[in-house]
Design a protein around this motif. Structure first.
Motif, PDB file in Angstrom:
ATOM      1  N   ILE A  72      20.665 -38.504 -15.685  1.00 14.87           N
ATOM      2  CA  ILE A  72      21.709 -38.607 -14.680  1.00 14.87           C
ATOM      3  C   ILE A  72      23.022 -38.777 -15.415  1.00 14.87           C
ATOM      4  CG2 ILE A  72      21.576 -41.100 -14.343  1.00 14.87           C
ATOM      5  CD1 ILE A  72      21.935 -40.507 -11.321  1.00 14.87           C
ATOM      6  N   ILE A  73      24.026 -38.096 -14.944  1.00 15.25           N
ATOM      7  CA  ILE A  73      25.336 -38.195 -15.566  1.00 15.25           C
ATOM      8  C   ILE A  73      26.184 -39.116 -14.715  1.00 15.25           C
ATOM      9  CG2 ILE A  73      27.415 -36.961 -16.247  1.00 15.25           C
ATOM     10  CD1 ILE A  73      25.615 -34.533 -16.751  1.00 15.25           C
ATOM     11  N   ALA A  74      26.662 -40.171 -15.313  1.00 16.66           N
ATOM     12  CA  ALA A  74      27.522 -41.131 -14.632  1.00 16.66           C
ATOM     13  C   ALA A  74      28.962 -40.764 -14.932  1.00 16.66           C
ATOM     14  CB  ALA A  74      27.210 -42.545 -15.116  1.00 16.66           C
ATOM     15  N   SER A  75      29.617 -40.176 -13.957  1.00 19.84           N
ATOM     16  CA  SER A  75      30.992 -39.734 -14.182  1.00 19.84           C
ATOM     17  C   SER A  75      31.979 -40.645 -13.474  1.00 19.84           C
ATOM     18  CB  SER A  75      31.159 -38.292 -13.705  1.00 19.84           C
ATOM     19  OG  SER A  75      30.864 -38.216 -12.332  1.00 19.84           O
ATOM     20  N   PHE A  76      31.730 -41.917 -13.554  1.00 20.27           N
ATOM     21  CA  PHE A  76      32.614 -42.869 -12.932  1.00 20.27           C
ATOM     22  C   PHE A  76      32.783 -44.063 -13.852  1.00 20.27           C
ATOM     23  CE2 PHE A  76      28.578 -44.627 -11.952  1.00 20.27           C
ATOM     24  CZ  PHE A  76      27.844 -43.624 -11.352  1.00 20.27           C
ATOM     25  N   GLY A  77      33.790 -44.841 -13.599  1.00 21.33           N
ATOM     26  CA  GLY A  77      34.060 -46.004 -14.432  1.00 21.33           C
ATOM     27  C   GLY A  77      34.487 -47.180 -13.594  1.00 21.33           C
ATOM     28  N   ALA A  78      34.783 -48.259 -14.239  1.00 24.87           N
ATOM     29  CA  ALA A  78      35.180 -49.476 -13.537  1.00 24.87           C
ATOM     30  C   ALA A  78      36.452 -49.273 -12.733  1.00 24.87           C
ATOM     31  CB  ALA A  78      35.357 -50.607 -14.534  1.00 24.87           C
ATOM     32  N   ALA A  79      37.367 -48.452 -13.213  1.00 24.04           N
ATOM     33  CA  ALA A  79      38.613 -48.205 -12.491  1.00 24.04           C
ATOM     34  C   ALA A  79      38.348 -47.567 -11.139  1.00 24.04           C
ATOM     35  CB  ALA A  79      39.540 -47.326 -13.311  1.00 24.04           C
ATOM     36  N   ALA A  80      37.317 -46.772 -11.022  1.00 24.92           N
ATOM     37  CA  ALA A  80      37.000 -46.119  -9.758  1.00 24.92           C
ATOM     38  C   ALA A  80      36.680 -47.145  -8.682  1.00 24.92           C
ATOM     39  CB  ALA A  80      35.838 -45.162  -9.935  1.00 24.92           C
ATOM     40  N   ALA A  81      36.041 -48.224  -9.051  1.00 19.38           N
ATOM     41  CA  ALA A  81      35.697 -49.252  -8.084  1.00 19.38           C
ATOM     42  C   ALA A  81      36.944 -49.889  -7.501  1.00 19.38           C
ATOM     43  CB  ALA A  81      34.820 -50.318  -8.730  1.00 19.38           C
ATOM     44  N   VAL A  82      37.965 -50.047  -8.307  1.00 19.33           N
ATOM     45  CA  VAL A  82      39.209 -50.637  -7.847  1.00 19.33           C
ATOM     46  C   VAL A  82      39.955 -49.679  -6.925  1.00 19.33           C
ATOM     47  CG1 VAL A  82      41.450 -51.504  -8.604  1.00 19.33           C
ATOM     48  CG2 VAL A  82      39.406 -52.049  -9.911  1.00 19.33           C
ATOM     49  N   LEU A  83      39.879 -48.390  -7.216  1.00 10.63           N
ATOM     50  CA  LEU A  83      40.646 -47.398  -6.483  1.00 10.63           C
ATOM     51  C   LEU A  83      39.958 -46.855  -5.244  1.00 10.63           C
ATOM     52  CD1 LEU A  83      41.936 -45.375  -9.559  1.00 10.63           C
ATOM     53  CD2 LEU A  83      43.165 -47.108  -8.258  1.00 10.63           C
ATOM     54  N   CYS A  84      38.668 -47.059  -5.082  1.00  6.68           N
ATOM     55  CA  CYS A  84      37.945 -46.387  -4.013  1.00  6.68           C
ATOM     56  C   CYS A  84      38.192 -46.967  -2.633  1.00  6.68           C
ATOM     57  CB  CYS A  84      36.443 -46.366  -4.299  1.00  6.68           C
ATOM     58  SG  CYS A  84      35.602 -47.889  -3.889  1.00  6.68           S
ATOM     59  N   GLY A  85      38.659 -48.195  -2.542  1.00  8.25           N
ATOM     60  CA  GLY A  85      38.879 -48.799  -1.244  1.00  8.25           C
ATOM     61  C   GLY A  85      37.575 -49.129  -0.533  1.00  8.25           C
ATOM     62  N   CYS A  86      36.514 -49.333  -1.265  1.00  7.23           N
ATOM     63  CA  CYS A  86      35.211 -49.622  -0.672  1.00  7.23           C
ATOM     64  C   CYS A  86      35.230 -51.018  -0.077  1.00  7.23           C
ATOM     65  CB  CYS A  86      34.114 -49.539  -1.726  1.00  7.23           C
ATOM     66  SG  CYS A  86      34.022 -47.929  -2.491  1.00  7.23           S
ATOM     67  N   SER A  87      34.620 -51.148   1.085  1.00  6.83           N
ATOM     68  CA  SER A  87      34.578 -52.462   1.715  1.00  6.83           C
ATOM     69  C   SER A  87      33.442 -53.284   1.128  1.00  6.83           C
ATOM     70  CB  SER A  87      34.370 -52.307   3.226  1.00  6.83           C
ATOM     71  OG  SER A  87      33.059 -51.884   3.501  1.00  6.83           O
ATOM     72  N   SER A  88      33.535 -54.578   1.335  1.00  9.20           N
ATOM     73  CA  SER A  88      32.457 -55.444   0.851  1.00  9.20           C
ATOM     74  C   SER A  88      31.167 -55.165   1.613  1.00  9.20           C
ATOM     75  CB  SER A  88      32.851 -56.914   0.959  1.00  9.20           C
ATOM     76  OG  SER A  88      33.075 -57.263   2.310  1.00  9.20           O
ATOM     77  N   ALA A  89      31.283 -54.635   2.847  1.00 11.62           N
ATOM     78  CA  ALA A  89      30.090 -54.275   3.617  1.00 11.62           C
ATOM     79  C   ALA A  89      29.349 -53.129   2.935  1.00 11.62           C
ATOM     80  CB  ALA A  89      30.465 -53.895   5.041  1.00 11.62           C
ATOM     81  N   ASP A  90      30.093 -52.136   2.382  1.00 15.29           N
ATOM     82  CA  ASP A  90      29.466 -51.033   1.655  1.00 15.29           C
ATOM     83  C   ASP A  90      28.693 -51.565   0.459  1.00 15.29           C
ATOM     84  OD1 ASP A  90      30.579 -49.161   3.378  1.00 15.29           O
ATOM     85  OD2 ASP A  90      32.286 -48.765   2.066  1.00 15.29           O
ATOM     86  N   THR A  91      29.342 -52.429  -0.313  1.00 11.67           N
ATOM     87  CA  THR A  91      28.712 -53.007  -1.499  1.00 11.67           C
ATOM     88  C   THR A  91      27.508 -53.838  -1.090  1.00 11.67           C
ATOM     89  OG1 THR A  91      30.806 -53.004  -2.670  1.00 11.67           O
ATOM     90  CG2 THR A  91      29.103 -54.442  -3.542  1.00 11.67           C
ATOM     91  N   SER A  92      27.656 -54.600  -0.054  1.00 10.46           N
ATOM     92  CA  SER A  92      26.579 -55.451   0.432  1.00 10.46           C
ATOM     93  C   SER A  92      25.370 -54.621   0.862  1.00 10.46           C
ATOM     94  CB  SER A  92      27.119 -56.207   1.635  1.00 10.46           C
ATOM     95  OG  SER A  92      26.654 -57.442   1.754  1.00 10.46           O
ATOM     96  N   SER A  93      25.602 -53.551   1.602  1.00 11.98           N
ATOM     97  CA  SER A  93      24.511 -52.693   2.066  1.00 11.98           C
ATOM     98  C   SER A  93      23.801 -52.016   0.899  1.00 11.98           C
ATOM     99  CB  SER A  93      25.038 -51.620   3.018  1.00 11.98           C
ATOM    100  OG  SER A  93      25.592 -52.194   4.164  1.00 11.98           O
ATOM    101  N   ALA A  94      24.568 -51.526  -0.056  1.00 19.04           N
ATOM    102  CA  ALA A  94      23.980 -50.876  -1.232  1.00 19.04           C
ATOM    103  C   ALA A  94      23.180 -51.893  -2.046  1.00 19.04           C
ATOM    104  CB  ALA A  94      25.067 -50.236  -2.088  1.00 19.04           C
TER     105      ALA A  94
END
Length: 125
Positions: free
Chosen positions: A4-26
């Motif tokens: 699997i190719i991981a084409s993301f980094g820590a900066a993406a998490a800051v920029l994505c605008g993901c809610s804590s509910a998304d993180t919680s569900s995952a």
């Protein structure tokens, strides 16, 4: 072994605008998967994405399945990027995708080969 190719980094998490509910569900989906693996692996297959489950071939989730050999560990952290997520434990990394019916495991038993490529025991294509 799958890649699997991981084409993301820590900066993406800051920029994505993901809610804590998304993180919680995952994270909850990753924890359910890890618990199912620890219980013997049979029910873990129901938590796999269709492509990951199909990739198990004729052995499926039966005896000798790669799912049965996955490490047993608790999820320590989860990061979400839109409809993709990465959950890390002390033993391995899981990759997830959000489907209309919820989060599913697309790669399990994954270990980094270099900064962007992971080798996965299950899924990861």
């Amino acid at each position: 072994m799958y890649k699997i190719i991981a084409s993301f980094g820590a900066a993406a998490a800051v920029l994505c605008g993901c809610s804590s509910a998304d993180t919680s569900s995952a994270q909850e989906a990753a924890q359910r998967f890890e618990a199912a693996v620890a219980d013997g692996g049979g029910t873990a297959c129901a938590l796999l994405a269709p492509r990951a489950r199909d990739g198990l071939g004729p052995v499926g989730c039966g005896t000798g399945s790669p799912v049965a050999t996955l490490p047993r560990a608790q999820v320590a952290s989860t990061v979400v990027w839109g409809d993709e997520a990465e959950a890390r434990s002390t033993a391995d990394t899981l990759f997830l995708h959000e489907f209309p019916d919820g989060w599913r495991i697309t790669g399990a038993g994954c270990h980094p080969r270099n900064e962007q490529v992971y080798d996965c025991a299950v899924g990861g294509r």
